[in-house]
Design a protein around this motif. Sequence first.
Motif, PDB file in Angstrom:
ATOM      1  N   SER A 190       1.123  -0.902   0.016  1.00  0.00           N
ATOM      2  CA  SER A 190      -0.020   0.139  -0.010  1.00  0.00           C
ATOM      3  C   SER A 190       0.992   0.894   0.153  1.00  0.00           C
ATOM      4  O   SER A 190       0.229   2.100  -0.464  1.00  0.00           O
ATOM      5  N   ALA A 191       1.850   1.168   0.886  1.00  0.00           N
ATOM      6  CA  ALA A 191       3.186   2.424   0.784  1.00  0.00           C
ATOM      7  C   ALA A 191       3.251   2.607  -0.865  1.00  0.00           C
ATOM      8  O   ALA A 191       3.983   3.614  -0.811  1.00  0.00           O
ATOM      9  N   ALA A 192       3.573   1.136  -1.009  1.00  0.00           N
ATOM     10  CA  ALA A 192       4.238   1.699  -2.696  1.00  0.00           C
ATOM     11  C   ALA A 192       3.360   2.177  -3.445  1.00  0.00           C
ATOM     12  O   ALA A 192       4.184   3.248  -4.878  1.00  0.00           O
ATOM     13  N   LEU A 193       2.701   1.921  -3.154  1.00  0.00           N
ATOM     14  CA  LEU A 193       0.921   2.741  -4.064  1.00  0.00           C
ATOM     15  C   LEU A 193       0.443   3.761  -3.617  1.00  0.00           C
ATOM     16  O   LEU A 193       0.455   4.409  -4.705  1.00  0.00           O
ATOM     17  N   GLN A 194       0.988   4.579  -2.922  1.00  0.00           N
ATOM     18  CA  GLN A 194       0.294   5.636  -2.596  1.00  0.00           C
ATOM     19  C   GLN A 194       1.365   6.190  -3.331  1.00  0.00           C
ATOM     20  O   GLN A 194       0.699   7.748  -3.199  1.00  0.00           O
ATOM     21  N   ILE A 195       2.436   6.798  -3.330  1.00  0.00           N
ATOM     22  CA  ILE A 195       3.340   7.302  -3.875  1.00  0.00           C
ATOM     23  C   ILE A 195       3.411   7.881  -5.262  1.00  0.00           C
ATOM     24  O   ILE A 195       3.472   8.846  -5.300  1.00  0.00           O
ATOM     25  N   PRO A 196       2.897   7.325  -6.221  1.00  0.00           N
ATOM     26  CA  PRO A 196       2.903   7.496  -7.441  1.00  0.00           C
ATOM     27  C   PRO A 196       1.271   8.469  -7.250  1.00  0.00           C
ATOM     28  O   PRO A 196       0.889   9.428  -8.030  1.00  0.00           O
ATOM     29  N   SER A 197       0.253   7.969  -6.558  1.00  0.00           N
ATOM     30  CA  SER A 197      -0.874   8.860  -5.748  1.00  0.00           C
ATOM     31  C   SER A 197      -0.290  10.882  -4.933  1.00  0.00           C
ATOM     32  O   SER A 197      -1.285  11.280  -5.666  1.00  0.00           O
ATOM     33  N   ALA A 198       0.485  10.677  -4.467  1.00  0.00           N
ATOM     34  CA  ALA A 198       1.175  11.468  -4.482  1.00  0.00           C
ATOM     35  C   ALA A 198       1.750  12.751  -5.189  1.00  0.00           C
ATOM     36  O   ALA A 198       1.298  13.377  -5.187  1.00  0.00           O
ATOM     37  N   ILE A 199       2.287  12.131  -6.179  1.00  0.00           N
ATOM     38  CA  ILE A 199       3.206  12.614  -7.001  1.00  0.00           C
ATOM     39  C   ILE A 199       2.100  12.934  -7.510  1.00  0.00           C
ATOM     40  O   ILE A 199       1.620  14.244  -8.138  1.00  0.00           O
ATOM     41  N   PHE A 200       1.073  12.109  -8.526  1.00  0.00           N
ATOM     42  CA  PHE A 200       0.373  12.762  -9.324  1.00  0.00           C
ATOM     43  C   PHE A 200      -0.753  14.046  -8.861  1.00  0.00           C
ATOM     44  O   PHE A 200      -0.891  15.314  -9.429  1.00  0.00           O
ATOM     45  N   THR A 201      -0.955  13.764  -7.583  1.00  0.00           N
ATOM     46  CA  THR A 201      -1.624  14.599  -6.763  1.00  0.00           C
ATOM     47  C   THR A 201      -1.116  16.149  -6.282  1.00  0.00           C
ATOM     48  O   THR A 201      -1.427  17.717  -6.821  1.00  0.00           O
ATOM     49  N   GLU A 202      -0.061  16.333  -6.445  1.00  0.00           N
ATOM     50  CA  GLU A 202       1.340  17.220  -6.217  1.00  0.00           C
ATOM     51  C   GLU A 202       1.281  18.060  -8.096  1.00  0.00           C
ATOM     52  O   GLU A 202       1.380  19.172  -7.444  1.00  0.00           O
ATOM     53  N   SER A 203       1.507  17.117  -8.968  1.00  0.00           N
ATOM     54  CA  SER A 203       2.000  17.550  -9.945  1.00  0.00           C
ATOM     55  C   SER A 203       0.468  18.202 -10.735  1.00  0.00           C
ATOM     56  O   SER A 203      -0.071  19.495 -11.029  1.00  0.00           O
ATOM     57  N   PHE A 204      -0.966  17.979  -9.602  1.00  0.00           N
ATOM     58  CA  PHE A 204      -2.079  18.398 -10.404  1.00  0.00           C
ATOM     59  C   PHE A 204      -2.713  19.490  -9.316  1.00  0.00           C
ATOM     60  O   PHE A 204      -2.408  21.181 -10.529  1.00  0.00           O
ATOM     61  N   LEU A 205      -1.904  20.187  -8.251  1.00  0.00           N
ATOM     62  CA  LEU A 205      -2.032  21.243  -7.670  1.00  0.00           C
ATOM     63  C   LEU A 205      -1.148  21.950  -8.432  1.00  0.00           C
ATOM     64  O   LEU A 205      -1.165  23.168  -8.126  1.00  0.00           O
ATOM     65  N   SER A 206      -0.047  21.562  -8.221  1.00  0.00           N
ATOM     66  CA  SER A 206       1.265  22.684  -9.116  1.00  0.00           C
ATOM     67  C   SER A 206       0.595  22.962 -10.262  1.00  0.00           C
ATOM     68  O   SER A 206       0.736  24.509 -11.025  1.00  0.00           O
ATOM     69  N   PHE A 207      -0.048  22.256 -11.438  1.00  0.00           N
ATOM     70  CA  PHE A 207      -0.835  22.958 -12.097  1.00  0.00           C
ATOM     71  C   PHE A 207      -1.587  23.956 -12.457  1.00  0.00           C
ATOM     72  O   PHE A 207      -2.034  24.471 -12.876  1.00  0.00           O
ATOM     73  N   VAL A 208      -1.910  23.891 -11.218  1.00  0.00           N
ATOM     74  CA  VAL A 208      -3.513  24.658 -10.834  1.00  0.00           C
ATOM     75  C   VAL A 208      -3.447  25.861  -9.886  1.00  0.00           C
ATOM     76  O   VAL A 208      -3.298  26.894  -9.754  1.00  0.00           O
ATOM     77  N   GLY A 209      -1.384  26.068  -9.655  1.00  0.00           N
ATOM     78  CA  GLY A 209      -0.709  27.383  -9.357  1.00  0.00           C
ATOM     79  C   GLY A 209      -1.351  27.233  -7.611  1.00  0.00           C
ATOM     80  O   GLY A 209      -0.868  27.395  -6.734  1.00  0.00           O
ATOM     81  N   LEU A 210      -1.255  26.095  -7.177  1.00  0.00           N
ATOM     82  CA  LEU A 210      -0.880  25.575  -5.703  1.00  0.00           C
ATOM     83  C   LEU A 210      -0.246  24.560  -5.276  1.00  0.00           C
ATOM     84  O   LEU A 210      -0.083  24.304  -4.017  1.00  0.00           O
ATOM     85  N   GLY A 211       0.841  25.021  -6.218  1.00  0.00           N
ATOM     86  CA  GLY A 211       2.278  24.210  -5.553  1.00  0.00           C
ATOM     87  C   GLY A 211       3.531  24.920  -4.838  1.00  0.00           C
ATOM     88  O   GLY A 211       3.260  25.558  -4.140  1.00  0.00           O
ATOM     89  N   VAL A 212       4.931  24.448  -5.121  1.00  0.00           N
ATOM     90  CA  VAL A 212       5.899  25.720  -5.042  1.00  0.00           C
ATOM     91  C   VAL A 212       5.565  26.534  -5.511  1.00  0.00           C
ATOM     92  O   VAL A 212       5.168  26.943  -6.612  1.00  0.00           O
ATOM     93  N   GLN A 213       6.375  27.291  -5.056  1.00  0.00           N
ATOM     94  CA  GLN A 213       6.715  28.699  -5.194  1.00  0.00           C
ATOM     95  C   GLN A 213       7.760  29.458  -6.054  1.00  0.00           C
ATOM     96  O   GLN A 213       8.097  28.850  -6.494  1.00  0.00           O
ATOM     97  N   ALA A 214       7.374  29.915  -7.213  1.00  0.00           N
ATOM     98  CA  ALA A 214       8.576  30.394  -8.095  1.00  0.00           C
ATOM     99  C   ALA A 214       9.333  31.247  -7.089  1.00  0.00           C
ATOM    100  O   ALA A 214       9.109  31.813  -6.259  1.00  0.00           O
ATOM    101  N   PRO A 215      11.037  31.105  -8.241  1.00  0.00           N
ATOM    102  CA  PRO A 215      10.971  30.101  -9.099  1.00  0.00           C
ATOM    103  C   PRO A 215      10.961  28.834  -8.787  1.00  0.00           C
ATOM    104  O   PRO A 215      11.946  27.911  -9.880  1.00  0.00           O
ATOM    105  N   MET A 216      11.377  27.686  -7.898  1.00  0.00           N
ATOM    106  CA  MET A 216      10.981  26.521  -7.499  1.00  0.00           C
ATOM    107  C   MET A 216      10.630  25.810  -8.379  1.00  0.00           C
ATOM    108  O   MET A 216       9.179  26.218  -8.071  1.00  0.00           O
ATOM    109  N   PRO A 217      11.151  25.059  -9.468  1.00  0.00           N
ATOM    110  CA  PRO A 217      10.056  24.533 -10.341  1.00  0.00           C
ATOM    111  C   PRO A 217       9.280  23.233 -10.037  1.00  0.00           C
ATOM    112  O   PRO A 217       9.706  22.773  -9.041  1.00  0.00           O
ATOM    113  N   SER A 218       8.354  23.099 -10.357  1.00  0.00           N
ATOM    114  CA  SER A 218       7.528  21.448  -9.872  1.00  0.00           C
ATOM    115  C   SER A 218       7.258  20.991 -11.535  1.00  0.00           C
ATOM    116  O   SER A 218       7.003  22.047 -12.679  1.00  0.00           O
TER     117      SER A 218
END
Length: 360
Positions: free
Chosen positions: A282-310
């Motif tokens: 379950s932990a191994a399957l949780q990692i891609p879910s968290a990565i996809f969630t972070e990528s989605f949130l960064s895509f809509v502007g709720l991720g890391v702060q510029a100029p740090m990339p995501s």
Amino acid sequence: MENTNKNLDQMPKKSPFSFQVDLSKFEKATDEEKRQQEVMSESSTFFKDGMRKLMKNPLAVGSVIVLLLIILTIVITPYVVPYKYSQIVTVNGKRDKTAANMAPFQYSDLEKEYMKEGGEVFPHIMGTDEMGRDYFVRVVYGTRISLLVGVFASCIVVLIGVIYGSVSGYFGGKVDLVMMRIVDIIYSLPDMLMIILLSVVLRETLNLDAIPALSKLGTNMISLFIVFGLLYWTSMARMVRGQILTIKQNEYVLAAKVSGAKPGRIIRRHILPNCVSVIIISAALQIPSAIFTESFLSFVGLGVQAPMPSLGSLANAARAGISAYPYKLIFPALMIGLITLSFNLIGDGLRDAFDPKLRR
């Protein structure tokens, strides 16, 4: 002798449909035949047996190799490539304003002139972005952020979910009822709304400028970590609870209770080791879910702060010029796909190798 032979002749013959075994048809095995039947197998543990089965899965092994290559790339690149993720390309100490939106392995006019004079310029493997920053380095740092979020979220989910689910499943009764209703309430909270609210609260209450490492990530990223710690452990807790409800009925748990072992020791030494395989999967399957969630949130502007990339923010920035520079979207999207697919295949391989119900 004559009487004995007469008695044998007078004995009734065995019926062909009788189940009585004729011992005269059996012979003792010789010592050589006994030695041939002695098959000594190598002693193995549950973990070794599971890893042996995992290594026979070509998709899982290939995914591990891909992940190792990605990790080596993001570790070695900052020591090899002279560019920084926030640095505009410079030539001989001067900023090159003509280096914006270059294609992969393309050089600007100033770089070409500098190379004609005998200077050396490190190639832009993935080109540059709209501000003239090396795109390869930004993708590498964006991959770092995604992997950091995935591993960190998985650790939080395992830690909180295992502890909470173990207590709920072991004690049962009213304790289990109350704890599971709390899980239901947390599970119903909207993730996006919680991230936005935490971002506003943290921005007003925390002074991130005093902590350089946190100030680079920004309040959105910290709120993302907190949301993973508050919300995403519920599925792990439910799964661990279900496993413990089954395992605690076994005789060795009853024997531990009779011997006077405390609940904490029973859970830690007798119950959790028997469901560790399910936790790892379950932990191994949780990692891609968290990565996809972070990528989605960064895509809509709720991720890391510029100029740090995501990876998500890079994909969002590339969306504006997708018709003129499609490669800018391909590189971060390809990296997201490789990471999530690799972790999913590894998780499936772990499940096939360690889950006793799926073993053939």
